[in-house]
Design an enzyme around this catalytic site. Structure first.
Site, short mmCIF file in Angstrom:
data_model
loop_
_atom_site.label_atom_id
_atom_site.label_comp_id
_atom_site.label_asym_id
_atom_site.label_seq_id
_atom_site.Cartn_x
_atom_site.Cartn_y
_atom_site.Cartn_z
N ASN A 122 -9.34 -6.25 1.93
CA ASN A 122 -7.89 -6.18 1.77
C ASN A 122 -7.42 -4.73 1.74
OD1 ASN A 122 -9.14 -7.25 -0.94
ND2 ASN A 122 -7.28 -6.24 -1.66
N ASP A 123 -6.79 -4.25 0.69
CA ASP A 123 -6.05 -2.99 0.71
C ASP A 123 -6.85 -1.79 1.23
OD1 ASP A 123 -4.75 -4.81 -0.87
OD2 ASP A 123 -4.33 -3.44 -2.51
N TRP A 175 -10.45 -1.82 -8.03
CA TRP A 175 -9.25 -2.11 -7.27
C TRP A 175 -8.65 -0.87 -6.63
CZ3 TRP A 175 -6.40 -6.17 -10.82
CH2 TRP A 175 -7.16 -7.36 -10.84
N ASP A 223 -2.65 0.49 -9.32
CA ASP A 223 -2.51 1.20 -8.05
C ASP A 223 -1.88 2.58 -8.19
OD1 ASP A 223 -3.41 -1.29 -7.21
OD2 ASP A 223 -1.43 -1.97 -6.60
#
Length: 636
Positions: free
Chosen positions: A117-118, A177, A242
């Site tokens: 993903n990111d 993350w 984030d």
């Protein structure tokens, strides 16, 4: 290649000192902070035409627990399973291995297998572009999030490297993350990232290269004092993630960074200051907040020049500069941005146009595109944008094909001087190195209701530039146009005919047009009675398979006096990235054809308007595949 850990005692004159730096060695285990220390932190965090029949598109619609709830709620990434408006999963399609193999892209970055993903922490270091990314090493669905790592000399051809970071500490055991890199003036790299703790609390952590002299940055050290930030009072323990790239503050040696969150239903960007990236102070107020936008994640904040055509370092400020605030909205999985003015002294950003504020106005991309991240490229003095292209098929299909998601082609980002309201996004120039030979050039006069096949060697990997000149008499009669208040998403797609549209390009179609993805313009009458142009991508008939996304994406796009309607399309098997008017409006399509695959894919231009002739001028390049493979570490 053996690497040695960066030693601050022997390098103090060259690089920024880090407190309590571990001794030399590869990825040494970090001391776990005591349970009492954790408890203190947790206490602080509490407080067309006949063939295009009209078909309606399918619509897509805090307490501790033994296991985390849906990742779309607690992890800040999209729910994988595609659902209709009733919330029920669609029936899986009987995909053949050949179909699934064809879906894999040829020149977009993606891992060899499994979930991604990111994009994280992109940077340029000693001749190499680095991309880190959220990755599951075990499966093609979300989980066990690790930092994948790849390097490139040109942003197109990539080499996979060993994982940069894995979830192996209490403060990131449930996921390493999303994070961002800040490069200090002396070259030291500070990588701040969100960790999901053993108690499912989102905290911010620091990592840095073990050896800055290593161009590949193979080894990373997690600061033994992690976490460096925990949720402040009033912020939910699952609403704090984030961190952005930092920029220099008003005081010498001071750095500022922002982290996304929410207060109630208001999206906010918190700002912290630091001088060493290990201790932080939360500043009063917020950088910006917009009611009703929900959780802000993957916030990005950077300057753009209003006068020049080059990108700017994140810390640049002064005359001739605007600042872009971007937030990825967790509630709807859309990336929104706004352009405004940043007051460094007051730590406030103000949108130029409140009606186009972040979260309620413009989007970076109106298709399947999320969690984007920019970085400043000092090599070419440009700002480069990455974005995650997710899936809308079923998890079972992803497990069958063995992978899920790709990254977009990197894009340059500039301020649109002509409109003063938009950014201009454009594929990095290096993509042109994949063009094969001279382009196929076509000029086609398209009468109302017409379609024409464009013959190319392969329609699966293309770079298309197209411009359309609309009959001037028809344009002058805009007062007679229909569809006042037209919207791409509710229009019914390319089969919905009006006086001045749709007209454009059809990609990834089969010969009979039973499967097709039109990308097109539609001119309607705006609320002020003037012409308003819309740029749309219609996926309603992109696949005969049920259970995949079949929306119509798009938005209005400014077309100024003297400009033709122009678009550029990058076609890569199951991905279509579409750029209108030099990149003012962008749409990414993720499609799942069953017939228009392999040699059966076709390319068309069309005009489905009822009252206007259109002249299409098209250049088409075939593209070769990018070289994306593992780095030959044994040769080092």
């Amino acid at each position: 290649m053996a690497t040695q850990c960066y030693d601050p005692e022997n390098s103090a004159s060259r690089y920024t000192l880090l407190p309590d730096q571990p001794d030399s060695g590869h990825r040494k285990s970090l001391k776990i902070i005591s349970g009492i220390f954790l408890s203190v932190f947790l206490l602080l965090s509490v407080a067309f035409f006949p063939i295009l029949n009209n078909q309606s598109p399918d619509l897509q619609i805090d307490s501790r627990s033994p296991a985390p709830p849906s990742r779309g709620v607690s992890q800040g990434v999209s729910d994988k399973t595609f659902r209709d408006v009733a919330g029920a999963s669609h029936v899986s399609y009987a995909w053949s291995n050949a179909m699934l193999s064809w879906q894999r892209t040829a020149y977009h970055f993606q891992p060899q297998k499994n979930w991604m993903n990111d994009p994280n922490g992109p940077l340029y270091h000693k001749g190499w572009y680095h991309l880190f990314y959220q990755y599951n090493p075990d499966s093609a669905i979300w989980g066990n999030i690790t930092w994948g790592h790849a390097v490139s000399k040109d942003l197109i051809h990539w080499l996979y490297l060993p994982f940069a970071m894995v979830p192996d500490q209490w403060y990131d055991i449930n996921g390493v993350w999303t994070g961002s890199a800040t490069i200090l003036p002396d070259g030291q790299i500070m990588m701040l990232y969100t960790g999901d703790t053993d108690d499912y609390v989102q905290v911010q952590n620091l990592a840095y290269p073990a050896n800055l002299s290593d161009p590949l940055l193979l080894d990373w050290v997690k600061f033994k004092g992690n976490p460096v930030l925990v949720p402040p009072p009033g912020i939910g323990v699952k609403d704090f993630r984030d961190p952005t790239t930092a920029w220099t503050g008003p005081q010498n040696g001071q750095w500022l960074l922002t982290i996304g969150s929410k207060i109630g239903k208001t999206g906010v960007a918190l700002v912290y200051e630091t001088s060493n990236f290990t201790s932080f102070k939360l500043l009063d107020g917020v950088l910006h907040a917009v009611p009703g936008t929900g959780m802000w994640e993957c916030v990005d904040f950077y300057p753009v020049s209003t006068k020049k055509t080059n990108g700017l370092d994140t810390s640049y400020n002064g005359p001739g500069v605007k600042h872009v605030l971007k937030a990825s909205l967790d509630d709807n999985k859309q990336d929104h941005y706004a352009i405004g003015t940043y007051d460094l002294g007051k730590n406030k950003w103000t949108p130029d146009n409140p009606e186009l504020d972040c979260g309620i106005g413009l989007r970076l991309d109106y298709g399947k595109y999320y969690a984007s991240k920019t970085f400043y490229d000092p090599k070419k003095e440009r700002r480069v944008l990455w974005g995650w292209i997710g899936e809308t098929d079923s998890e079972s299909a992803d497990l069958q094909k063995g992978w899920a998601s790709v990254q977009s082609i990197p894009r340059t980002v500039l301020y649109d001087k002509k409109t003063g309201t938009h950014l201009l996004q454009w594929p990095v120039e290096e993509i042109e190195s994949l063009r094969v030979g001279d382009p196929t050039v076509k000029q086609v006069d398209l009468q109302p209701g017409s379609i024409e096949l464009l013959r190319v060697d392969s329609a699966a990997e293309l770079d298309i530039e197209a411009s359309f000149e609309v009959d001037k008499v028809a344009l002058q009669g805009i007062i007679e146009a229909d569809h006042v208040g037209f919207s791409c998403s509710t229009s019914g797609g390319a089969a919905s005919r009006g006086i001045l549209g749709p007209f454009g390009v059809i990609v990834i179609a089969d010969q009979t047009l039973s499967e097709l993805t039109p990308v097109y313009f539609y001119i309607s009458k705006g609320a002020d009675g003037r012409a308003e142009t819309h740029f749309c991508a219609d996926q309603t008939r992109s696949s005969e398979a049920p259970g995949v996304g079949k929306q119509v994406y798009g938005s209005s796009v400014p077309v100024l006096d003297g400009e033709k309607h122009s678009m550029r399309l990058l076609v890569d098997h199951s991905i279509v990235e579409s750029f209108a008017q030099g990149g003012r409006t962008v749409i990414t399509s993720r499609i799942y054809p069953t017939k228009a695959v392999n040699g059966a894919a076709r390319l068309f231009v069309f005009n489905n308007a009822t009252g206007a002739s259109v002249t299409a001028s098209v250049k088409i390049w075939s593209l070769e595949s990018a070289n994306i493979q593992s780095f030959p570490l044994q040769d080092l």
